[in-house]
Design an enzyme around this catalytic site. Structure first.
Site, PDB file in Angstrom:
ATOM      1  N   GLY C 150       0.823  -1.205   0.000  1.00 28.77           N
ATOM      2  CA  GLY C 150       0.000   0.000   0.000  1.00 28.77           C
ATOM      3  C   GLY C 150       0.853   1.249   0.000  1.00 28.77           C
ATOM      4  N   CYS C 151       0.236   2.362  -0.347  1.00 25.79           N
ATOM      5  CA  CYS C 151       1.013   3.596  -0.465  1.00 25.79           C
ATOM      6  C   CYS C 151       1.571   4.018   0.895  1.00 25.79           C
ATOM      7  CB  CYS C 151       0.171   4.711  -1.091  1.00 25.79           C
ATOM      8  SG  CYS C 151      -1.418   5.012  -0.307  1.00 25.79           S
ATOM      9  N   TYR C 152       0.708   4.175   1.900  1.00 29.58           N
ATOM     10  CA  TYR C 152       1.202   4.637   3.204  1.00 29.58           C
ATOM     11  C   TYR C 152       2.269   3.710   3.797  1.00 29.58           C
ATOM     12  CZ  TYR C 152      -2.681   8.068   3.539  1.00 29.58           C
ATOM     13  OH  TYR C 152      -3.549   9.112   3.350  1.00 29.58           O
ATOM     14  N   THR C 154       4.489   1.969   2.403  1.00 34.72           N
ATOM     15  CA  THR C 154       5.781   2.056   1.710  1.00 34.72           C
ATOM     16  C   THR C 154       6.736   3.007   2.430  1.00 34.72           C
ATOM     17  OG1 THR C 154       4.728   1.533  -0.387  1.00 34.72           O
ATOM     18  CG2 THR C 154       6.865   2.660  -0.495  1.00 34.72           C
ATOM     19  N   PHE C 313       7.098  10.735  -0.727  1.00 33.07           N
ATOM     20  CA  PHE C 313       7.185   9.957  -1.967  1.00 33.07           C
ATOM     21  C   PHE C 313       5.916  10.188  -2.764  1.00 33.07           C
ATOM     22  CE2 PHE C 313       4.333   6.518  -0.547  1.00 33.07           C
ATOM     23  CZ  PHE C 313       4.341   6.742   0.819  1.00 33.07           C
TER      24      PHE C 313
END
Lengths: 341, 341, 341, 341
Positions: C150-152, C154, C313
């Site tokens: 998932g994005c968070y 990462t 990011f």
């Protein structure tokens, strides 16, 4: 194959930043040097953290010896500065792609008229090629000095020249309502570009016959129409970072048919990789932002007998650095789209 | 003094929100009811948390009995809905200020032409007063039904009518390049207004002779010029919440002098509290956002013989709810600026 | 060399768009098909106008025969959908990189706990490799099924795992204050993402122990710390298109020295092309937006004995599609940075 | 009734602008003068075009004679400047509301510690009242000199003091993750606030124990808790004009129940017009922007035993000028909400 050796002068602004992003991923190019007066010695990767960190460039002072060692120099200098160093670079047998306005107007008089100062290198003025690839590709191939067109003229001329040449429009004058993202105003701190003032705002500036880009547009339209076409031009600052949208009004076009207008544009650009004609909708900025494309669409308003042509493009790419690399690719017989698609 | 009793129909959108903000601070007004189909029973203070929490309104269903109990009803209903309830409200002897487009055009034919459906209350169409206070103040004073003008027409007409009436311009057609913040597209979820699509974007829409506001503008210009003036109109969505800026181009004006144009505008609006003529610069959106002012500036471009008139105003205030309260103040002989400055 | 044949399932959202942008410029890849239920038959170039126009893809329906013909399938499907087709793709001997949350949690119980439904393909759950290249590169190389993080998680995991493994921190719990651009909320129309509501706003959502990404973060921290570390997590929507910034607070770190903390991070990532440790400043979103880099910085606050670690990011690149291509490059022994720098 | 005579020193920044907007609509107030060094002689209505045009103020130079003629002076001067003129104003028997940081800290040592310079008016330091109306209303009523609290401390203290006083929390330290719109950084041109740099960005600044507002927060928490509570504070600039949102983390609260926490807050603020406790959701910036309200919400995260308290308010209103007028209303026994709702 030996790589093309490239230098950049004036390396800390937005156009130099974009130029670097493109050139560092260009497989046929080596960036040999990049200069900055204010940041001499600073690591380029530190200054622009989104660049690949393993490029080992530091900003350098301008040093004329460097000009011999490269094939081409990009000038990201402010207007008035390019003309001071172009003779030196050309003298070293090195080609120049100038992103400033210094060599875009063909005569010293025209330059003085729009820039309010005499030109310091008038001998080279006449030799420069106006670097709009879709119009002057053959001349660019032979050029020693390419004057990279201004951002606003790029979209305006790509929209109008095919219609002029085809006779689809024969206007007395042309109205260009232009909107630009704030990066178009540069990196210099100004009240107009202060976040709190620019955000939630929309500001016309330089209305009337004052913006220097009018000079370029009128010059190139004169060539295309073979007569003088006055241009009404109102630039406006919109609260976004990147992108230009121009809404162009042409009264009483000769061709009074939207589909025919679009066909003329499509024919003209059929083989062009970076100009795209939209069939059934008008361009918006987000289509073009971050790309080297210029999008063009058109509506013919029968009730008023007015042709509306709209274009959008990224002011820093097709409007500046992307187009500059396209010119470099042409100049050195590289694939024209390399590093740009 | 007894307070003016006011009702609002269609209370959950952006214009109702602004209307409430103004009316709740208006010392002479009591908001008696506010209706919403979808939010019946919900506390208005919870739904709009920036309103004063101690107003005790809940959204109600529309109930015709309510119409007797108030002096005026504001309709924030969508186009097509107002015409269904106006007869009932007027029948109760209650005045109406309609923020929808239902009563702005004077004839059923014109309505049908622009809204693509027959008008369901044509008897009242002719009685409605077009609620542009600076032009129709006397008629508004006597009106039972005020058709609150559309957002775009407000600025366009305030800019053009004084120039028409004075003979300063006698154009064949008029070009209006209009830019609106996204609240102008309403609260309804659409892809165009999705944040990621609207942000960092600028989108023309409804180009050509299609936007319904053209009908209003042409209707009122016909009155002012005493002849038909076709309007070229390109609306564009800009990434900001509130505000409209219109750049208007008039070819070959009769008065070819910027200062004289500005004097004509200043004379016309000398006593107007909400129209302000800028002497030495053009309007920007931020000047006007959050206020009920309309700013107007002008540039005469001698090289092209074109007059450029620019206006800016808040689409939700002077363009909608602020103007609606101004109309209410006029209608009920209150101080015209109360709660608006 | 034959090109890698690649398919994309679920092709109309923001992650598929970014994936396409990368894959179409990847010299070793051919995009063989891209599916969409809602846009079957539409030209991909028309739907995403910023893509190169001369790709000849149309959106197709999902057709299981296609799975045999490619080397790898990227799943840009919503949570719950991937698990329905993964068995089929793996059964065809084709590799899968799943951008949904379906295979990120290692056990059916954990999946059910966070996603509130039973997992439909639990046999493959245990085989999936959590595709964080900097941590699991060797396992990714051997994987048939890569669960793209998932994005968070990462940024959070890249920030915390080196500090956990080195013993620099030994916290009881960890506080993550996370901020995401609106593209993180997807392309689906919601009031939260309506421009007028999201612009000039900042909105916490899913505060408390409810966001599904907490499950991933706690799972991977358990591995790194070898014990359970509860995570306090407040995600917040910020008015920008792309980028995440996480401010992480660690109470009473074992190593109470900022420089040492930075050295630990730099050592850990010395050979990593996409993780960059900032020496003397904290990350900001603009550094990372548009790139596949994750930036990390740290401040040790001596007065409170708290370590603050900040990362930034691009949620669509390093947080989703960029990382997915990085995983593909690893999986097929290509140069890990190709098409990503 | 004679109107209250009011002066403003330092009149061209964002807080003075907001102050003027409020005071010009305040029925009990006359703005007698407004000073500016850089704009002496300029019309205030021209400089701030959204103000009512018929106020006849021009910016003046500071002239000590003016101090005798007014009842109260608002100081919108930068830190360090207020302390130079406060003795003079108080000497004239005129009250002062200081929007700078000069009198917020109670001791010369504390001032020197946070502002890195000695205080030039230490005699009055001890007499100043910290102008947080909800906490110090009685003292404000008697004050000659009100130190208007900083923007960040306003929300933090309103969130924490009721929980401290009730014993609901007894923390060792407190974590405040603060986000501010760019107007919080002032009108001065800086790279951080340049549109292209601030837009599509999110930037932490002054992380660690360096931001001067920490001094205020710790000072007031010491009073509330009766012991020293170190504050971890990370401010971050978000791309919007107005508003602050603070996410506050409190480890292991004494009261481990969300509903009880909310009841404590509601009880504390039951009669307060400008503090609003949200029952079932967390605050967002847009609720509060343009108002003098501070919204507070809370979530107790049982899994981590952490209390999350979130507040939002307009940094220029409740965070600065709105609160300053609230203080003026208190000081002169006017209705506390006049001109603020």
């Amino acid at each position: 194959m030996t790589k093309l050796q490239v230098g950049i002068v004036g390396g800390t602004g937005y156009t130099a930043h974009e130029l670097l992003k493109i050139l560092l991923r260009h497989p046929d190019v080596n960036v040999a040097f990049i200069t900055s007066e204010s940041k001499t010695g600073t690591s380029v990767a530190d200054y622009f953290p989104d660049l690949p960190p393993d490029n080992f460039l530091n900003f350098k002072e301008i040093d004329s010896q460097n000009f011999d060692s490269v094939d081409v120099v990009f000038l990201c200098t402010p207007h008035g500065e390019s003309q001071k160093i172009v003779p030196q670079i050309l003298g070293a047998g090195t080609k120049v792609i100038d992103l400033s306005g210094d060599y875009r107007l063909r005569t010293p008089d025209s330059y003085k008229n729009w820039y309010k100062m005499p030109h310091a290198d008038s001998p080279h003025l006449g030799n420069a090629v106006y670097g709009l690839p879709e119009i002057y590709r053959e001349q660019i191939r032979q050029a020693a000095l390419v004057a990279n067109p201004g951002c606003y003229p790029t979209g305006a001329l790509l929209s109008l020249i095919p219609l002029a040449k085809s006779g689809a429009i024969r206007p007395e004058k042309i109205f260009i309502d232009a909107k630009s993202g704030v990066s178009g105003a540069g990196k210099k701190l100004t009240q107009l570009a202060h976040f709190v003032e620019a955000n939630e705002n929309l500001t016309p500036y330089n209305a009337g016959h004052t913006h220097r880009h009018i000079g370029e547009i009128e010059q190139e339209l004169q060539t295309a129409f073979n007569r003088n076409i006055p241009v009404v031009f109102v630039p406006q600052l919109v609260p976004l970072n990147r992108g230009i949208l121009e809404t162009i009004y042409i009264d009483r076009p000769a061709v009074k048919n939207q589909q025919q207008i679009l066909e003329i544009l499509k024919d003209f650009y059929r083989k062009e990789p970076f100009v795209r004609i939209l069939d059934d909708k008008l361009p918006a900025i987000q289509m073009a932002a971050g790309t080297n494309f210029c999008f063009i669409g058109a509506v013919y308003d029968r009730e008023t007998d007015v042709l509306i042509v709209v274009n959008s493009f990224d002011n820093l790419l097709k409007g500046a650095s992307g187009k500059a690399v396209q010119n470099m690719n042409i100049l050195f017989k590289l694939n024209e789209t390399t590093a740009l698609i």
